[in-house]
Design a protein around this motif. Structure first.
Motif, PDB file in Angstrom:
ATOM      1  N   CYS A  18      42.101  34.432  50.846  1.00 57.71           N
ATOM      2  CA  CYS A  18      43.116  34.777  51.558  1.00 57.71           C
ATOM      3  C   CYS A  18      44.611  34.481  50.770  1.00 57.71           C
ATOM      4  CB  CYS A  18      43.012  34.412  52.970  1.00 57.71           C
ATOM      5  SG  CYS A  18      41.781  35.165  54.021  1.00 57.71           S
ATOM      6  N   VAL A  19      44.117  33.585  49.947  1.00 57.64           N
ATOM      7  CA  VAL A  19      45.848  33.138  49.244  1.00 57.64           C
ATOM      8  C   VAL A  19      46.025  34.456  48.437  1.00 57.64           C
ATOM      9  CG1 VAL A  19      46.556  31.950  47.205  1.00 57.64           C
ATOM     10  CG2 VAL A  19      45.332  30.707  48.969  1.00 57.64           C
ATOM     11  N   PHE A  20      45.106  35.410  48.046  1.00 56.37           N
ATOM     12  CA  PHE A  20      45.442  36.742  47.149  1.00 56.37           C
ATOM     13  C   PHE A  20      45.300  37.864  47.880  1.00 56.37           C
ATOM     14  CE2 PHE A  20      44.209  32.942  44.472  1.00 56.37           C
ATOM     15  CZ  PHE A  20      45.231  32.966  43.605  1.00 56.37           C
ATOM     16  N   ASP A  21      45.225  37.769  49.165  1.00 57.18           N
ATOM     17  CA  ASP A  21      44.990  38.819  49.946  1.00 57.18           C
ATOM     18  C   ASP A  21      46.318  39.129  50.560  1.00 57.18           C
ATOM     19  OD1 ASP A  21      44.467  40.690  52.095  1.00 57.18           O
ATOM     20  OD2 ASP A  21      43.276  39.462  53.313  1.00 57.18           O
ATOM     21  N   HIS A  22      47.103  40.058  49.586  1.00 58.06           N
ATOM     22  CA  HIS A  22      48.441  40.202  50.241  1.00 58.06           C
ATOM     23  C   HIS A  22      48.871  40.935  51.164  1.00 58.06           C
ATOM     24  CE1 HIS A  22      49.231  37.796  46.413  1.00 58.06           C
ATOM     25  NE2 HIS A  22      48.609  38.508  45.667  1.00 58.06           N
ATOM     26  N   HIS A  23      47.940  42.000  51.590  1.00 54.88           N
ATOM     27  CA  HIS A  23      48.258  42.941  52.659  1.00 54.88           C
ATOM     28  C   HIS A  23      47.636  42.521  53.944  1.00 54.88           C
ATOM     29  CE1 HIS A  23      50.163  45.445  49.549  1.00 54.88           C
ATOM     30  NE2 HIS A  23      48.969  45.458  48.960  1.00 54.88           N
ATOM     31  N   GLY A  24      46.810  41.234  54.057  1.00 56.39           N
ATOM     32  CA  GLY A  24      46.030  40.864  55.030  1.00 56.39           C
ATOM     33  C   GLY A  24      44.962  41.904  55.409  1.00 56.39           C
ATOM     34  N   ASP A  25      44.286  42.730  54.763  1.00 55.41           N
ATOM     35  CA  ASP A  25      43.127  43.490  54.881  1.00 55.41           C
ATOM     36  C   ASP A  25      41.974  43.157  54.414  1.00 55.41           C
ATOM     37  OD1 ASP A  25      43.794  43.770  52.100  1.00 55.41           O
ATOM     38  OD2 ASP A  25      44.293  45.936  52.355  1.00 55.41           O
ATOM     39  N   LYS A  26      41.594  41.996  54.002  1.00 57.56           N
ATOM     40  CA  LYS A  26      40.617  41.314  53.411  1.00 57.56           C
ATOM     41  C   LYS A  26      39.877  41.899  52.018  1.00 57.56           C
ATOM     42  CE  LYS A  26      40.188  38.814  57.112  1.00 57.56           C
ATOM     43  NZ  LYS A  26      40.848  37.480  57.282  1.00 57.56           N
ATOM     44  N   LEU A  27      41.032  42.434  51.416  1.00 59.57           N
ATOM     45  CA  LEU A  27      40.930  43.022  50.158  1.00 59.57           C
ATOM     46  C   LEU A  27      41.664  42.280  49.085  1.00 59.57           C
ATOM     47  CD1 LEU A  27      41.007  46.804  50.949  1.00 59.57           C
ATOM     48  CD2 LEU A  27      38.794  45.670  50.246  1.00 59.57           C
ATOM     49  N   ILE A  28      41.106  41.851  47.961  1.00 58.88           N
ATOM     50  CA  ILE A  28      41.748  41.415  46.739  1.00 58.88           C
ATOM     51  C   ILE A  28      41.679  42.326  45.664  1.00 58.88           C
ATOM     52  CG2 ILE A  28      42.076  39.072  47.662  1.00 58.88           C
ATOM     53  CD1 ILE A  28      39.937  38.483  45.513  1.00 58.88           C
ATOM     54  N   THR A  58      34.003  46.744  46.129  1.00 66.15           N
ATOM     55  CA  THR A  58      33.577  47.983  47.088  1.00 66.15           C
ATOM     56  C   THR A  58      33.338  49.354  46.237  1.00 66.15           C
ATOM     57  OG1 THR A  58      35.972  48.654  47.385  1.00 66.15           O
ATOM     58  CG2 THR A  58      34.838  46.854  48.766  1.00 66.15           C
ATOM     59  N   GLU A  59      32.224  49.825  46.827  1.00 67.61           N
ATOM     60  CA  GLU A  59      31.767  51.358  46.234  1.00 67.61           C
ATOM     61  C   GLU A  59      32.971  52.281  46.578  1.00 67.61           C
ATOM     62  OE1 GLU A  59      29.564  49.758  48.710  1.00 67.61           O
ATOM     63  OE2 GLU A  59      28.568  48.563  47.181  1.00 67.61           O
ATOM     64  N   GLU A  60      33.469  52.417  47.761  1.00 72.23           N
ATOM     65  CA  GLU A  60      34.511  53.368  48.139  1.00 72.23           C
ATOM     66  C   GLU A  60      35.968  53.060  47.230  1.00 72.23           C
ATOM     67  OE1 GLU A  60      34.241  50.413  50.856  1.00 72.23           O
ATOM     68  OE2 GLU A  60      32.234  51.278  50.748  1.00 72.23           O
ATOM     69  N   THR A  61      36.549  51.732  46.757  1.00 69.25           N
ATOM     70  CA  THR A  61      37.574  51.774  46.163  1.00 69.25           C
ATOM     71  C   THR A  61      37.116  50.965  44.965  1.00 69.25           C
ATOM     72  OG1 THR A  61      38.503  51.716  48.439  1.00 69.25           O
ATOM     73  CG2 THR A  61      39.979  51.526  46.519  1.00 69.25           C
ATOM     74  N   VAL A  64      38.857  46.967  43.729  1.00 64.73           N
ATOM     75  CA  VAL A  64      39.113  45.842  44.869  1.00 64.73           C
ATOM     76  C   VAL A  64      37.734  44.942  45.456  1.00 64.73           C
ATOM     77  CG1 VAL A  64      41.319  46.733  45.710  1.00 64.73           C
ATOM     78  CG2 VAL A  64      39.331  47.605  46.710  1.00 64.73           C
ATOM     79  N   VAL A  65      37.871  43.873  45.920  1.00 64.08           N
ATOM     80  CA  VAL A  65      36.938  43.310  46.253  1.00 64.08           C
ATOM     81  C   VAL A  65      37.041  42.975  47.889  1.00 64.08           C
ATOM     82  CG1 VAL A  65      35.660  40.924  46.098  1.00 64.08           C
ATOM     83  CG2 VAL A  65      36.145  42.325  44.082  1.00 64.08           C
ATOM     84  N   HIS A  66      35.945  43.238  48.712  1.00 64.05           N
ATOM     85  CA  HIS A  66      36.315  42.994  49.989  1.00 64.05           C
ATOM     86  C   HIS A  66      35.740  41.362  50.414  1.00 64.05           C
ATOM     87  CE1 HIS A  66      36.228  43.337  54.562  1.00 64.05           C
ATOM     88  NE2 HIS A  66      36.942  44.247  54.442  1.00 64.05           N
ATOM     89  N   LEU A  67      36.330  40.775  51.283  1.00 69.35           N
ATOM     90  CA  LEU A  67      35.762  39.534  51.725  1.00 69.35           C
ATOM     91  C   LEU A  67      34.544  39.343  52.143  1.00 69.35           C
ATOM     92  CD1 LEU A  67      36.406  36.388  51.973  1.00 69.35           C
ATOM     93  CD2 LEU A  67      37.232  36.920  54.244  1.00 69.35           C
ATOM     94  N   THR A  68      34.031  40.456  53.069  1.00 70.32           N
ATOM     95  CA  THR A  68      32.637  40.436  53.503  1.00 70.32           C
ATOM     96  C   THR A  68      31.450  40.710  52.537  1.00 70.32           C
ATOM     97  OG1 THR A  68      32.768  42.916  53.832  1.00 70.32           O
ATOM     98  CG2 THR A  68      33.173  41.596  55.761  1.00 70.32           C
ATOM     99  N   LYS A  69      31.768  41.021  51.340  1.00 72.59           N
ATOM    100  CA  LYS A  69      31.042  41.144  50.127  1.00 72.59           C
ATOM    101  C   LYS A  69      30.881  39.759  49.292  1.00 72.59           C
ATOM    102  CE  LYS A  69      29.149  44.818  48.170  1.00 72.59           C
ATOM    103  NZ  LYS A  69      29.069  46.032  47.538  1.00 72.59           N
ATOM    104  N   PHE A  70      32.395  39.413  49.216  1.00 70.01           N
ATOM    105  CA  PHE A  70      32.610  38.140  48.360  1.00 70.01           C
ATOM    106  C   PHE A  70      32.131  37.028  49.029  1.00 70.01           C
ATOM    107  CE2 PHE A  70      35.422  34.968  46.762  1.00 70.01           C
ATOM    108  CZ  PHE A  70      35.575  35.187  45.297  1.00 70.01           C
ATOM    109  N   LEU A  71      32.190  36.758  50.210  1.00 66.68           N
ATOM    110  CA  LEU A  71      32.043  35.538  50.781  1.00 66.68           C
ATOM    111  C   LEU A  71      30.423  35.006  50.707  1.00 66.68           C
ATOM    112  CD1 LEU A  71      33.271  33.235  52.493  1.00 66.68           C
ATOM    113  CD2 LEU A  71      32.611  34.535  54.647  1.00 66.68           C
TER     114      LEU A  71
END
Length: 155
Positions: A18-28, A58-61, A64-71
């Motif tokens: 979350c330190v690098f999640d600049h938009h608060g959308d669970k993406l870095i 993420t496959e869609e975009t 970027v990496v989503h927290l739900t896959k990263f965690l």
């Protein structure tokens, strides 16, 4: 990603992410993955960083990496003790091998050349950050046992 983070490890990973999640959308951005891993105390090679990106991007975009896959992926790696720093004894052993004359130090020139040309090379920026801690200001050399002790204190 509404489920609660239920253990200390997942909380640490989530906080670092979350330190690098600049938009608060669970993406870095994928370029931040290595930094997040290092913030968690890992010492990944570039190949390991790229493997984490490949497994979590993420496959869609792309990009970027989503927290739900990263965690879950990074939780598993940390539980398996992957990407941990080398033991101080191993690092000292490596320094002693490089010090074939057994002087107790390495010269800035010889060590710098090794660090920038062998294995996974350091960048000039990384070298510039390392020199003030590594080099003895009086002799201009790297007394590696002292340097290693300073590294261990900062970890």
């Amino acid at each position: 990603f509404v489920s609660t983070v239920n253990n200390d490890l997942e909380k640490r990973i989530s906080d670092a992410f979350c330190v690098f999640d600049h938009h608060g959308d669970k993406l870095i951005d994928v370029r931040e993955v290595g930094t997040v891993l290092r913030l968690l105390g890992c010492v990944p090679t570039e190949q390991e960083v790229n493997e984490v990106i490949s497994a979590t991007e993420t496959e869609e975009t792309s990009g970027v990496v989503h927290l739900t896959k990263f965690l879950p992926h990074v939780s598993q790696l940390l539980m398996e003790r992957k990407m941990e720093p080398a033991a101080p004894e191993k690092i000292l052993e490596a320094f002693k091998i490089l010090d074939f004359e057994n002087k107790g130090y390495l010269t800035k020139d010889s060590f710098g050349k090794l660090m920038m040309e062998e294995g996974e090379p350091f960048t000039q920026e990384e070298m510039d950050e390392m020199w003030p801690v590594a080099i003895d200001p009086i002799s201009g050399h790297i007394p590696y046992e002292l340097y290693l002790n300073q590294l261990m204190v900062s970890l």
